[in-house]
Design a protein around this motif. Structure first.
Motif, PDB file in Angstrom:
ATOM      1  N   GLY A  12       5.157  -7.891  -3.073  1.00 27.62           N
ATOM      2  CA  GLY A  12       6.045  -8.052  -4.218  1.00 27.62           C
ATOM      3  C   GLY A  12       6.446  -6.700  -4.767  1.00 27.62           C
ATOM      4  O   GLY A  12       5.609  -5.785  -4.837  1.00 27.62           O
ATOM      5  N   THR A  13       7.727  -6.558  -5.132  1.00 28.12           N
ATOM      6  CA  THR A  13       8.211  -5.321  -5.740  1.00 28.12           C
ATOM      7  C   THR A  13       8.726  -5.659  -7.136  1.00 28.12           C
ATOM      8  O   THR A  13       9.442  -6.663  -7.294  1.00 28.12           O
ATOM      9  CB  THR A  13       9.347  -4.708  -4.897  1.00 28.12           C
ATOM     10  OG1 THR A  13       8.848  -4.441  -3.591  1.00 28.12           O
ATOM     11  CG2 THR A  13       9.862  -3.407  -5.506  1.00 28.12           C
ATOM     12  N   VAL A  14       8.367  -4.865  -8.122  1.00 25.98           N
ATOM     13  CA  VAL A  14       8.831  -5.160  -9.488  1.00 25.98           C
ATOM     14  C   VAL A  14      10.357  -5.093  -9.474  1.00 25.98           C
ATOM     15  O   VAL A  14      10.950  -4.270  -8.756  1.00 25.98           O
ATOM     16  CB  VAL A  14       8.211  -4.220 -10.552  1.00 25.98           C
ATOM     17  CG1 VAL A  14       6.689  -4.242 -10.467  1.00 25.98           C
ATOM     18  CG2 VAL A  14       8.719  -2.811 -10.422  1.00 25.98           C
ATOM     19  N   ARG A  40      13.466  -2.700  -6.748  1.00 24.22           N
ATOM     20  CA  ARG A  40      13.815  -3.328  -5.462  1.00 24.22           C
ATOM     21  C   ARG A  40      14.936  -2.576  -4.751  1.00 24.22           C
ATOM     22  O   ARG A  40      15.709  -1.859  -5.376  1.00 24.22           O
ATOM     23  CB  ARG A  40      14.200  -4.792  -5.692  1.00 24.22           C
ATOM     24  CG  ARG A  40      12.971  -5.586  -6.066  1.00 24.22           C
ATOM     25  CD  ARG A  40      13.199  -7.076  -6.162  1.00 24.22           C
ATOM     26  NE  ARG A  40      11.945  -7.675  -6.658  1.00 24.22           N
ATOM     27  CZ  ARG A  40      11.831  -8.902  -7.119  1.00 24.22           C
ATOM     28  NH1 ARG A  40      12.887  -9.691  -7.143  1.00 24.22           N
ATOM     29  NH2 ARG A  40      10.674  -9.343  -7.530  1.00 24.22           N
ATOM     30  N   GLY A  41      15.000  -2.767  -3.427  1.00 28.34           N
ATOM     31  CA  GLY A  41      16.065  -2.150  -2.635  1.00 28.34           C
ATOM     32  C   GLY A  41      15.861  -0.671  -2.390  1.00 28.34           C
ATOM     33  O   GLY A  41      16.802   0.046  -2.063  1.00 28.34           O
ATOM     34  N   ARG A  42      14.612  -0.197  -2.563  1.00 31.25           N
ATOM     35  CA  ARG A  42      14.318   1.228  -2.316  1.00 31.25           C
ATOM     36  C   ARG A  42      13.365   1.412  -1.147  1.00 31.25           C
ATOM     37  O   ARG A  42      12.842   2.491  -0.936  1.00 31.25           O
ATOM     38  CB  ARG A  42      13.690   1.852  -3.566  1.00 31.25           C
ATOM     39  CG  ARG A  42      14.668   2.002  -4.731  1.00 31.25           C
ATOM     40  CD  ARG A  42      13.964   2.326  -6.037  1.00 31.25           C
ATOM     41  NE  ARG A  42      13.076   3.480  -5.925  1.00 31.25           N
ATOM     42  CZ  ARG A  42      12.244   3.865  -6.905  1.00 31.25           C
ATOM     43  NH1 ARG A  42      12.213   3.184  -8.054  1.00 31.25           N
ATOM     44  NH2 ARG A  42      11.467   4.898  -6.739  1.00 31.25           N
ATOM     45  N   GLY A  43      13.106   0.317  -0.435  1.00 34.25           N
ATOM     46  CA  GLY A  43      12.226   0.433   0.731  1.00 34.25           C
ATOM     47  C   GLY A  43      10.751   0.232   0.428  1.00 34.25           C
ATOM     48  O   GLY A  43       9.911   0.356   1.319  1.00 34.25           O
ATOM     49  N   ILE A  44      10.418  -0.089  -0.820  1.00 32.75           N
ATOM     50  CA  ILE A  44       9.001  -0.237  -1.185  1.00 32.75           C
ATOM     51  C   ILE A  44       8.406  -1.485  -0.531  1.00 32.75           C
ATOM     52  O   ILE A  44       7.335  -1.435   0.089  1.00 32.75           O
ATOM     53  CB  ILE A  44       8.839  -0.287  -2.724  1.00 32.75           C
ATOM     54  CG1 ILE A  44       9.298   1.053  -3.319  1.00 32.75           C
ATOM     55  CG2 ILE A  44       7.400  -0.609  -3.120  1.00 32.75           C
ATOM     56  CD1 ILE A  44       9.402   1.063  -4.834  1.00 32.75           C
ATOM     57  N   GLY A  45       9.129  -2.618  -0.641  1.00 29.92           N
ATOM     58  CA  GLY A  45       8.651  -3.855  -0.016  1.00 29.92           C
ATOM     59  C   GLY A  45       8.470  -3.669   1.485  1.00 29.92           C
ATOM     60  O   GLY A  45       7.462  -4.096   2.060  1.00 29.92           O
ATOM     61  N   SER A  46       9.433  -3.005   2.114  1.00 30.07           N
ATOM     62  CA  SER A  46       9.341  -2.778   3.571  1.00 30.07           C
ATOM     63  C   SER A  46       8.128  -1.926   3.920  1.00 30.07           C
ATOM     64  O   SER A  46       7.422  -2.218   4.892  1.00 30.07           O
ATOM     65  CB  SER A  46      10.605  -2.090   4.089  1.00 30.07           C
ATOM     66  OG  SER A  46      11.730  -2.891   3.821  1.00 30.07           O
ATOM     67  N   ALA A  47       7.879  -0.888   3.138  1.00 28.02           N
ATOM     68  CA  ALA A  47       6.742  -0.002   3.429  1.00 28.02           C
ATOM     69  C   ALA A  47       5.420  -0.753   3.254  1.00 28.02           C
ATOM     70  O   ALA A  47       4.496  -0.616   4.072  1.00 28.02           O
ATOM     71  CB  ALA A  47       6.786   1.222   2.516  1.00 28.02           C
TER      72      ALA A  47
HETATM   73  C1  LIG Z   1      10.960  -9.436  -1.001  1.00 22.66           C
HETATM   74  C2  LIG Z   1      10.650  -8.181  -1.819  1.00 22.66           C
HETATM   75  C3  LIG Z   1       9.166  -7.891  -1.686  1.00 22.66           C
HETATM   76  C4  LIG Z   1      11.451  -7.002  -1.242  1.00 22.66           C
HETATM   77  O1  LIG Z   1      11.050  -5.834  -1.944  1.00 22.66           O
HETATM   78  P1  LIG Z   1      11.939  -4.494  -1.922  1.00 22.66           P
HETATM   79  O2  LIG Z   1      11.100  -3.409  -2.406  1.00 22.66           O
HETATM   80  O3  LIG Z   1      13.235  -4.744  -2.563  1.00 22.66           O
HETATM   81  O4  LIG Z   1      12.122  -4.346  -0.348  1.00 22.66           O
HETATM   82  P2  LIG Z   1      12.932  -3.229   0.420  1.00 22.66           P
HETATM   83  O5  LIG Z   1      13.634  -2.328  -0.516  1.00 22.66           O
HETATM   84  O6  LIG Z   1      12.013  -2.614   1.386  1.00 22.66           O
HETATM   85  O7  LIG Z   1      13.921  -4.136   1.208  1.00 22.66           O
HETATM   86  C5  LIG Z   1      14.814  -5.001   0.531  1.00 22.66           C
HETATM   87  C6  LIG Z   1      16.175  -4.774   1.059  1.00 22.66           C
HETATM   88  O8  LIG Z   1      16.574  -3.496   0.636  1.00 22.66           O
HETATM   89  C7  LIG Z   1      17.030  -2.759   1.757  1.00 22.66           C
HETATM   90  N1  LIG Z   1      16.473  -1.399   1.692  1.00 22.66           N
HETATM   91  C8  LIG Z   1      15.390  -0.913   2.329  1.00 22.66           C
HETATM   92  N2  LIG Z   1      15.214   0.374   2.049  1.00 22.66           N
HETATM   93  C9  LIG Z   1      16.198   0.712   1.216  1.00 22.66           C
HETATM   94  C10 LIG Z   1      16.549   1.907   0.571  1.00 22.66           C
HETATM   95  N3  LIG Z   1      15.848   3.019   0.734  1.00 22.66           N
HETATM   96  N4  LIG Z   1      17.623   1.886  -0.231  1.00 22.66           N
HETATM   97  C11 LIG Z   1      18.333   0.744  -0.405  1.00 22.66           C
HETATM   98  N5  LIG Z   1      18.049  -0.422   0.188  1.00 22.66           N
HETATM   99  C12 LIG Z   1      17.000  -0.420   0.995  1.00 22.66           C
HETATM  100  C13 LIG Z   1      16.473  -3.395   2.971  1.00 22.66           C
HETATM  101  O9  LIG Z   1      17.448  -3.343   4.013  1.00 22.66           O
HETATM  102  C14 LIG Z   1      16.166  -4.777   2.553  1.00 22.66           C
HETATM  103  O10 LIG Z   1      17.150  -5.665   2.967  1.00 22.66           O
HETATM  104  P3  LIG Z   1      16.728  -6.849   3.935  1.00 22.66           P
HETATM  105  O11 LIG Z   1      15.467  -7.501   3.399  1.00 22.66           O
HETATM  106  O12 LIG Z   1      17.884  -7.761   3.853  1.00 22.66           O
HETATM  107  O13 LIG Z   1      16.462  -6.214   5.225  1.00 22.66           O
HETATM  108  C15 LIG Z   1      11.071  -8.345  -3.300  1.00 22.66           C
HETATM  109  O14 LIG Z   1      12.393  -8.810  -3.379  1.00 22.66           O
HETATM  110  C16 LIG Z   1      10.186  -9.268  -4.080  1.00 22.66           C
HETATM  111  O15 LIG Z   1       9.199  -8.830  -4.642  1.00 22.66           O
HETATM  112  N6  LIG Z   1      10.520 -10.597  -4.118  1.00 22.66           N
HETATM  113  C17 LIG Z   1       9.675 -11.564  -4.779  1.00 22.66           C
HETATM  114  C18 LIG Z   1       8.348 -11.714  -4.042  1.00 22.66           C
HETATM  115  C19 LIG Z   1       8.495 -12.320  -2.647  1.00 22.66           C
HETATM  116  O16 LIG Z   1       9.257 -13.233  -2.407  1.00 22.66           O
HETATM  117  N7  LIG Z   1       7.684 -11.836  -1.691  1.00 22.66           N
HETATM  118  C20 LIG Z   1       7.520 -12.470  -0.419  1.00 22.66           C
HETATM  119  C21 LIG Z   1       8.238 -11.765   0.680  1.00 22.66           C
HETATM  120  S1  LIG Z   1       7.807 -12.551   2.252  1.00 22.66           S
END
Ligand SMILES: CC(C)(COP(=O)(O)OP(=O)(O)OC[C@H]1O[C@@H](n2cnc3c(N)ncnc32)[C@H](O)[C@@H]1OP(=O)(O)O)[C@@H](O)C(=O)NCCC(=O)NCCS
Length: 353
Positions: free
Chosen positions: A88-90, A94-101
């Motif tokens: 989960g990302t606050v 979001r959209g900064r790559g934290i969830g992916s990392a």
């Molecule tokens: C799902 C979740 C964890 C994603 O967190 P996040 O930190 O926004 O994730 P990221 O930034 O790594 O990736 C999100 C999107 O931003 C994009 N992104 C990645 N790095 C980025 C960057 N440096 N700059 C801009 N966008 C980026 C990614 O392409 C990704 O798009 P995609 O998922 O369509 O591929 C977040 O939306 C969340 O907490 N949701 C509620 C909890 C949840 O559902 N968790 C279960 C997930 S299985």
């Protein structure tokens, strides 16, 4: 918010726990628009490590504020192919790559532990229909493809296997009405069945039988295409789970039904209280063994436990529960009791290759 952030394994770092809890709760409140599912530190960190190996990570901004959280659960006693991942990302980060990392780190750890199946959940505050939704192969229930978690899971190759419904019941039930329903359910069940209730730890006399019921619970509920096999429960594991609840500040109310002629337990249901609020409680497992179904025992159990809840926790106002959308017998009982739909979850699976 600055652009530098770092990932930390909580491990024994008790000083990082509050940031982890804050990240979890920020995501919960954003997703649900309410705090019923918020957590306290002891509730999260008092969990057992014996049957599930757990790791938790937190992403921190360079000023130390929490940006994201991740959790990994590796079952140890059974289902040792599986890893549960939670990320989960606050919202503001979001959209900064934290969830992916965070996710990549969980995948790396799962691989190192030899796990081949990843499971994850997404939470949804409503049950969507029509365009922009996705149904699992069971055909029951849908999730919105616009939800960030759904997008995230799909892009990483997960398949939606099951949708659960979240339902909420306002309590306490009206006393005379509940008594009438209980009498009718008991009359249908007949004299061969007797209900017992307790709160807290399982009485010693029922430990072995509760282990049997927990084992059956793990596969008698619908599991759709989820690669889940039977859990192995014994009396010791039941006691460990009771100890875990006490450590976590979680209260536990249990109702069981005994088949009197054979002196065996043939069903149970449980309600959990949570430490952060007295207003919300969680309706947990309910099971009636297959060979004893169709006798209103599920209704009888739930009514008995709700009566005990009203006695012991009169301040409780809402009971929440989760059921597979295809679990019509359980949903029918809940609807009859007065539970109303209040969102749901997607259950996802990915095979690691
Ligand atoms: C799902 C979740 C964890 C994603 O967190 P996040 O930190 O926004 O994730 P990221 O930034 O790594 O990736 C999100 C999107 O931003 C994009 N992104 C990645 N790095 C980025 C960057 N440096 N700059 C801009 N966008 C980026 C990614 O392409 C990704 O798009 P995609 O998922 O369509 O591929 C977040 O939306 C969340 O907490 N949701 C509620 C909890 C949840 O559902 N968790 C279960 C997930 S299985």
């Amino acid at each position: 918010m600055s652009s530098m952030w770092t990932l930390h394994d909580i491990g024994d770092r008790a000083d990082l726990r509050p940031a982890y809890v804050d990240a979890v709760n920020a995501v919960v409140v954003d997703t649900w628009g309410r705090a019923d599912f918020s957590r306290e530190e002891r509730e999260l960190f008092g969990r057992d490590q014996r049957y599930q190996q757990r790791a938790r990570l937190v992403a921190l901004d360079d000023d130390g504020s929490p940006l994201g959280h991740a959790g990994l659960e590796l079952p140890r006693a059974d289902n040792t192919r599986v890893a549960y991942v939670e990320v989960g990302t606050v919202p503001a980060a979001r959209g900064r790559g934290i969830g992916s990392a965070l996710y990549d780190e969980l995948v790396a750890r799962s691989r190192r532990a030899g796990r081949t199946v990843l499971m994850a959940s997404t939470d949804h505050p409503s049950e969507p229909q029509g365009a922009g939704t996705l149904a699992p192969p069971t055909g029951a229930g849908r999730v919105s493809t616009a939800a960030p978690g759904v997008r995230f899971a799909l892009r990483r190759g997960f398949r939606l296997e099951q949708v659960e419904r979240h339902s909420v019941l306002d309590v306490p039930l009206e006393v005379a009405d509940a008594a009438g329903r209980t009498a009718r359910a008991q009359a249908e069940a007949g004299d061969d069945y007797r209900v017992h209730t307790w709160s807290g730890a399982t009485p010693a006399q029922w430990l072995d039988q509760m282990a049997v019921l927990h084992t059956r619970m793990s596969t008698d509920v619908p599991t759709a295409g989820l690669d889940w096999t039977e859990e192995r429960w014994d009396a010791e594991r039941v006691q460990d789970r009771d100890d875990e609840h006490a450590r976590r500040g979680v209260g536990y109310l249990t109702a069981v039904v005994e088949h009197v002629p054979s002196a065996t337990l043939v069903g149970y249901t449980s309600i959990l209280t949570v430490p952060h609020t007295p207003l919300y409680v969680h309706q947990d497992d309910t099971l009636v063994l297959r060979e004893h179904r169709g006798r209103r025992l599920g209704m009888l159990l739930k009514l008995a436990n709700l009566a005990r809840l009203a006695d012991e926790h009169p301040e409780a106002r809402r009971v929440g529960t989760w059921n597979a959308q295809e679990n019509s017998p359980m949903l029918a009982i809940n609807v009859e009791l007065g539970f109303r739909p209040a969102g749901g979850s997607g259950e996802w699976q990915l095979t690691l290759t």
